[in-house]
Design a protein around this motif. Structure first.
Motif, short mmCIF file in Angstrom:
data_model
loop_
_atom_site.label_atom_id
_atom_site.label_comp_id
_atom_site.label_asym_id
_atom_site.label_seq_id
_atom_site.Cartn_x
_atom_site.Cartn_y
_atom_site.Cartn_z
N GLU A 299 22.40 37.28 11.95
CA GLU A 299 22.45 37.16 13.48
C GLU A 299 23.41 38.39 13.55
O GLU A 299 22.56 38.52 15.10
N THR A 300 24.58 38.67 13.64
CA THR A 300 25.10 39.31 14.10
C THR A 300 24.75 40.61 13.46
O THR A 300 25.33 41.18 14.53
N TYR A 301 24.04 40.87 12.94
CA TYR A 301 23.34 42.11 12.54
C TYR A 301 22.52 42.82 13.80
O TYR A 301 23.01 44.00 14.78
N VAL A 302 22.07 42.29 14.04
CA VAL A 302 20.57 41.83 15.25
C VAL A 302 21.96 42.29 16.64
O VAL A 302 21.18 42.95 17.43
N ALA A 303 22.26 41.45 16.82
CA ALA A 303 23.88 40.93 18.25
C ALA A 303 24.23 42.57 18.29
O ALA A 303 23.82 42.89 19.28
N ALA A 304 24.70 42.83 16.83
CA ALA A 304 25.69 44.05 16.85
C ALA A 304 24.44 45.13 17.29
O ALA A 304 24.98 46.34 17.69
N PHE A 305 23.20 45.65 16.79
CA PHE A 305 22.04 46.39 16.92
C PHE A 305 22.52 46.33 18.13
O PHE A 305 22.07 47.83 19.16
N ASP A 306 21.87 45.71 19.36
CA ASP A 306 21.33 45.31 20.26
C ASP A 306 22.44 45.56 21.42
O ASP A 306 21.88 46.28 22.53
N ALA A 307 23.84 45.47 21.07
CA ALA A 307 25.02 46.30 22.43
C ALA A 307 24.86 47.40 21.46
O ALA A 307 25.48 47.68 21.96
N GLY A 308 24.65 48.09 20.23
CA GLY A 308 24.71 49.09 20.29
C GLY A 308 25.91 49.89 20.37
O GLY A 308 26.94 50.50 20.18
N ASP A 309 26.81 48.43 18.88
CA ASP A 309 27.60 49.15 18.50
C ASP A 309 27.71 49.43 16.54
O ASP A 309 27.54 48.37 16.19
N PRO A 310 27.63 50.70 16.51
CA PRO A 310 27.29 50.87 15.21
C PRO A 310 28.55 50.40 13.95
O PRO A 310 28.66 50.57 13.00
N ARG B 279 27.01 54.47 8.91
CA ARG B 279 27.01 54.39 10.75
C ARG B 279 26.47 56.04 11.34
O ARG B 279 25.93 55.27 12.76
N THR B 280 25.97 56.98 11.07
CA THR B 280 25.36 57.56 11.97
C THR B 280 23.99 57.26 11.43
O THR B 280 23.70 57.67 12.45
N PHE B 281 23.58 56.22 10.57
CA PHE B 281 22.24 56.33 10.72
C PHE B 281 21.82 55.45 11.87
O PHE B 281 20.50 55.25 12.61
N TYR B 282 22.85 54.39 12.53
CA TYR B 282 22.34 53.24 12.96
C TYR B 282 22.78 53.49 14.33
O TYR B 282 22.38 53.05 15.25
N ALA B 283 23.96 54.83 14.60
CA ALA B 283 24.39 55.38 15.45
C ALA B 283 23.07 55.78 16.16
O ALA B 283 22.73 56.11 17.63
N ASN B 284 22.21 56.85 15.48
CA ASN B 284 21.49 57.67 16.23
C ASN B 284 20.18 56.46 15.83
O ASN B 284 19.12 57.08 16.74
N SER B 285 19.94 55.95 14.92
CA SER B 285 18.86 54.45 15.53
C SER B 285 18.85 53.91 16.82
O SER B 285 18.28 53.87 17.87
N MET B 286 19.95 53.53 16.93
CA MET B 286 20.64 52.83 18.31
C MET B 286 20.37 53.90 19.47
O MET B 286 19.55 53.76 21.00
N LYS B 287 20.57 55.03 19.35
CA LYS B 287 19.60 56.09 20.53
C LYS B 287 19.19 55.91 20.95
O LYS B 287 18.49 56.64 22.28
N THR B 288 17.68 56.34 20.52
CA THR B 288 16.41 55.41 20.69
C THR B 288 15.90 54.35 21.63
O THR B 288 14.85 54.68 22.15
N GLY B 289 17.31 53.77 21.65
CA GLY B 289 17.05 52.44 22.50
C GLY B 289 16.38 51.33 22.19
O GLY B 289 15.91 50.22 22.26
N ALA B 290 15.90 51.31 20.91
CA ALA B 290 15.62 50.31 20.31
C ALA B 290 15.95 49.42 20.38
O ALA B 290 17.48 49.06 19.69
N LYS B 291 15.22 47.86 20.27
CA LYS B 291 15.84 46.97 20.44
C LYS B 291 15.56 45.84 19.50
O LYS B 291 14.32 45.55 18.69
N LEU B 292 16.53 44.82 18.52
CA LEU B 292 15.32 44.16 17.67
C LEU B 292 15.17 43.01 18.26
O LEU B 292 15.94 41.97 18.95
N LYS B 293 14.25 42.14 17.87
CA LYS B 293 13.92 40.60 18.29
C LYS B 293 13.62 39.83 17.12
O LYS B 293 12.12 40.44 16.18
N LEU B 294 14.16 39.12 16.47
CA LEU B 294 14.04 37.93 15.53
C LEU B 294 13.08 37.15 15.73
O LEU B 294 12.57 36.63 16.93
#
Lengths: 122, 122
Positions: free
Chosen positions: A6-17, A46-61
């Motif tokens: 749950e923290t992973y999804v929230a952090a990803f969606d908040a753009g916090d690598p 960290r690089t991988f996730y920072a780049n993934s977040m730049k796509t504007g992707a959001k995760l929905k469990l």
């Protein structure tokens, strides 16, 4: 393990690598998608996730996190600013004794990528 | 691989262990749930599924089958005659070159078993 997911999804969606990286062991591996070379260690992850977040992707469990021994498995989909794009994914997180993720594998392929001009659109 | 998963669910719900076994390679392994000793080979796999079917369990797929290289991942839940019982599961099927399943792993644990008098009910 459920809380970590749950923290992973929230952090990803908040753009916090950094918050995402904090969930992983220092020598963890991230294979996303399965079949591609893994990202190994905090800096690469960290690089991988920072780049993934730049796509504007959001995760929905989707549904509850499944937990078997040291592994959490969970289904989700990824949305983008373009509402016609979507990726359906199942992730596996394997945890070490200290509660950090030591191995992450993301299962999806071309047939799970909608709106990318890939086979799923055919 | 998607068709094999759909056949698996249909065969399970039809109570047809032979059709299920036909999806597996002769030396396949079934670890259900992950963390328990695997069932190895057609005879052991058939016994395992025949017994599972006797519980009246039915499988309901949730969302699309995810396919990465040689592996299909899919989320589903299991229902029983007692509507208060439910198990949430994610399965991984790894396929050989001939299209038969060589490895099956089912991810779920006590927290995913509802109505069994286990921790999920607490």
């Amino acid at each position: 393990m459920v809380r970590a997911v749950e923290t992973y999804v929230a952090a990803f969606d908040a753009g916090d690598p950094d918050m995402v990286v904090g969930l992983f062991a220092p020598d963890a591996t991230v294979e996303d998608p399965v079949g591609t070379p893994p990202h190994v260690g905090h800096a690469a992850i960290r690089t991988f996730y920072a780049n993934s977040m730049k796509t504007g992707a959001k995760l929905k469990l989707e549904g509850p996190v499944r937990v078997a021994v040291d592994t959490a498995a969970f289904a989700f989909h990824v949305t983008f600013a373009d509402p016609n794009m979507r990726v359906d994914v199942i992730d596996l997180f394997r945890f070490g004794d200290d509660g950090k993720v030591v191995s992450m594998k993301a299962f999806f392929g071309p047939t799970n990528m909608i709106g990318f001009g890939r086979p799923a659109d055919a």
